[in-house]
Design an enzyme around this catalytic site. Structure first.
Site, PDB file in Angstrom:
ATOM      1  N   GLY A  98     -14.871   3.934   3.932  1.00  0.00           N
ATOM      2  CA  GLY A  98     -13.632   4.481   3.377  1.00  0.00           C
ATOM      3  C   GLY A  98     -13.166   3.845   2.080  1.00  0.00           C
ATOM      4  N   GLN A  99     -14.044   3.074   1.421  1.00  0.00           N
ATOM      5  CA  GLN A  99     -13.605   2.495   0.134  1.00  0.00           C
ATOM      6  C   GLN A  99     -13.346   3.633  -0.853  1.00  0.00           C
ATOM      7  OE1 GLN A  99     -16.291  -0.284  -1.785  1.00  0.00           O
ATOM      8  NE2 GLN A  99     -14.805  -0.772  -3.378  1.00  0.00           N
ATOM      9  N   SER A 100     -12.127   3.657  -1.386  1.00  0.00           N
ATOM     10  CA  SER A 100     -11.761   4.754  -2.284  1.00  0.00           C
ATOM     11  C   SER A 100     -11.327   4.263  -3.662  1.00  0.00           C
ATOM     12  CB  SER A 100     -10.641   5.595  -1.657  1.00  0.00           C
ATOM     13  OG  SER A 100      -9.500   4.790  -1.431  1.00  0.00           O
ATOM     14  N   ASN A 108     -12.801  -2.820   2.927  1.00  0.00           N
ATOM     15  CA  ASN A 108     -13.593  -1.623   3.169  1.00  0.00           C
ATOM     16  C   ASN A 108     -14.674  -1.606   2.095  1.00  0.00           C
ATOM     17  OD1 ASN A 108     -12.074  -0.667   5.349  1.00  0.00           O
ATOM     18  ND2 ASN A 108     -10.571   0.254   3.980  1.00  0.00           N
ATOM     19  N   HIS A 133     -10.160  -5.116  -3.334  1.00  0.00           N
ATOM     20  CA  HIS A 133      -8.821  -5.244  -2.740  1.00  0.00           C
ATOM     21  C   HIS A 133      -8.952  -5.607  -1.272  1.00  0.00           C
ATOM     22  CE1 HIS A 133     -10.089  -1.029  -2.655  1.00  0.00           C
ATOM     23  NE2 HIS A 133      -9.448  -0.915  -1.497  1.00  0.00           N
ATOM     24  N   LEU A 134      -8.182  -6.610  -0.902  1.00  0.00           N
ATOM     25  CA  LEU A 134      -8.143  -7.081   0.475  1.00  0.00           C
ATOM     26  C   LEU A 134      -6.918  -6.467   1.143  1.00  0.00           C
ATOM     27  CD1 LEU A 134      -9.402  -9.081   2.534  1.00  0.00           C
ATOM     28  CD2 LEU A 134      -7.840 -10.818   1.633  1.00  0.00           C
ATOM     29  N   HIS A 135      -7.144  -5.741   2.250  1.00  0.00           N
ATOM     30  CA  HIS A 135      -6.019  -5.185   3.001  1.00  0.00           C
ATOM     31  C   HIS A 135      -5.471  -6.273   3.921  1.00  0.00           C
ATOM     32  CE1 HIS A 135      -6.887  -0.763   2.346  1.00  0.00           C
ATOM     33  NE2 HIS A 135      -8.078  -1.253   2.080  1.00  0.00           N
ATOM     34  N   ASP A 169       0.852  -1.189   0.000  1.00  0.00           N
ATOM     35  CA  ASP A 169       0.000   0.000   0.000  1.00  0.00           C
ATOM     36  C   ASP A 169       0.893   1.246   0.000  1.00  0.00           C
ATOM     37  OD1 ASP A 169      -3.211   0.558   1.005  1.00  0.00           O
ATOM     38  OD2 ASP A 169      -1.789   2.220   1.108  1.00  0.00           O
ATOM     39  N   ILE A 170       0.504   2.244  -0.773  1.00  0.00           N
ATOM     40  CA  ILE A 170       1.314   3.466  -0.915  1.00  0.00           C
ATOM     41  C   ILE A 170       1.305   4.310   0.364  1.00  0.00           C
ATOM     42  CG2 ILE A 170      -0.443   5.083  -1.792  1.00  0.00           C
ATOM     43  CD1 ILE A 170       1.545   5.777  -4.057  1.00  0.00           C
TER      44      ILE A 170
HETATM   45  P1  5GP Z   1      -9.658   1.616   0.300  1.00  0.00           P
HETATM   46  O1  5GP Z   1      -9.631   2.939   1.000  1.00  0.00           O
HETATM   47  O2  5GP Z   1     -10.385   1.696  -1.036  1.00  0.00           O
HETATM   48  O3  5GP Z   1     -10.120   0.466   1.132  1.00  0.00           O
HETATM   49  O4  5GP Z   1      -8.155   1.275  -0.010  1.00  0.00           O
HETATM   50  C1  5GP Z   1      -7.442   1.827  -1.059  1.00  0.00           C
HETATM   51  C2  5GP Z   1      -5.999   1.718  -0.684  1.00  0.00           C
HETATM   52  O5  5GP Z   1      -5.224   1.918  -1.857  1.00  0.00           O
HETATM   53  C3  5GP Z   1      -5.556   2.778   0.317  1.00  0.00           C
HETATM   54  O6  5GP Z   1      -5.041   2.142   1.470  1.00  0.00           O
HETATM   55  C4  5GP Z   1      -4.499   3.588  -0.444  1.00  0.00           C
HETATM   56  O7  5GP Z   1      -3.422   3.995   0.363  1.00  0.00           O
HETATM   57  C5  5GP Z   1      -4.073   2.634  -1.539  1.00  0.00           C
HETATM   58  N1  5GP Z   1      -3.652   3.294  -2.758  1.00  0.00           N
HETATM   59  C6  5GP Z   1      -4.278   4.315  -3.386  1.00  0.00           C
HETATM   60  N2  5GP Z   1      -3.619   4.648  -4.510  1.00  0.00           N
HETATM   61  C7  5GP Z   1      -2.542   3.828  -4.576  1.00  0.00           C
HETATM   62  C8  5GP Z   1      -1.470   3.706  -5.530  1.00  0.00           C
HETATM   63  O8  5GP Z   1      -1.358   4.406  -6.528  1.00  0.00           O
HETATM   64  N3  5GP Z   1      -0.542   2.751  -5.265  1.00  0.00           N
HETATM   65  C9  5GP Z   1      -0.612   1.942  -4.161  1.00  0.00           C
HETATM   66  N4  5GP Z   1       0.356   1.043  -4.009  1.00  0.00           N
HETATM   67  N5  5GP Z   1      -1.607   2.026  -3.268  1.00  0.00           N
HETATM   68  C10 5GP Z   1      -2.555   2.960  -3.471  1.00  0.00           C
END
Ligand code: 5GP
Ligand code: ZN
Length: 114
Positions: free
Chosen positions: A93-95, A87, A100-102, A31-32
């Site tokens: 907080g799904q973005s 999420n 995707h599984l954290h 994760d970034i």
């Molecule tokens: P969400 O918030 O949808 O559950 O998780 C999205 C995740 O993707 C976040 O934890 C965010 O830091 C990660 N993320 C967003 N953009 C990028 C990217 O360009 N590269 C990587 N490696 N992770 C990303």
């Protein structure tokens, strides 16, 4: 592959990411913006929008991503405590709208999560 999907673009190599694992069905990368010493995202290669959009045909893939997370956790030596999280929806907080599984671990994790 969806052209406007960030994670499909990572899969195609168009956007760089730190790869952790890959096979014919799944891909995992760092994760970034890590929220724990281990924060890896496990995604299916198939473009599935999210858990609530997944269908019965995706059931095996959902379980498979969990097994990939468990394998990475074993390799990282964090089996004393880790968490796998989807999420789902804006309030959670799904973005990114590619399933995707954290995988989070390597530190004490509080319960319940915020
Ligand atoms: P969400 O918030 O949808 O559950 O998780 C999205 C995740 O993707 C976040 O934890 C965010 O830091 C990660 N993320 C967003 N953009 C990028 C990217 O360009 N590269 C990587 N490696 N992770 C990303
Ligand atoms: Zn996608």
């Amino acid at each position: 592959m969806a052209n406007d999907c960030l994670f499909c673009r990572i899969l195609s190599g168009e956007i760089p990411a730190k790869k952790v694992y890959e096979d014919d069905r799944a891909f995992a990368f760092e994760d970034i913006n890590p929220q724990a010493p281990t924060h890896v995202l496990i995604i299916p290669k198939k473009h599935v929008i999210g858990l609530k959009e997944a269908g019965e045909a995706d059931a095996e893939l959902l379980g498979y991503c969990q097994l990939v997370a468990a394998k990475i956790a074993r390799q990282r030596g964090i089996e004393d405590g880790y968490r796998t999280v989807y999420n789902v929806g804006p309030k959670a907080g799904q973005s990114v709208f590619h399933l995707h599984l954290h995988l989070l671990g390597g530190r004490d994790l509080r319960w319940p999560p915020g």
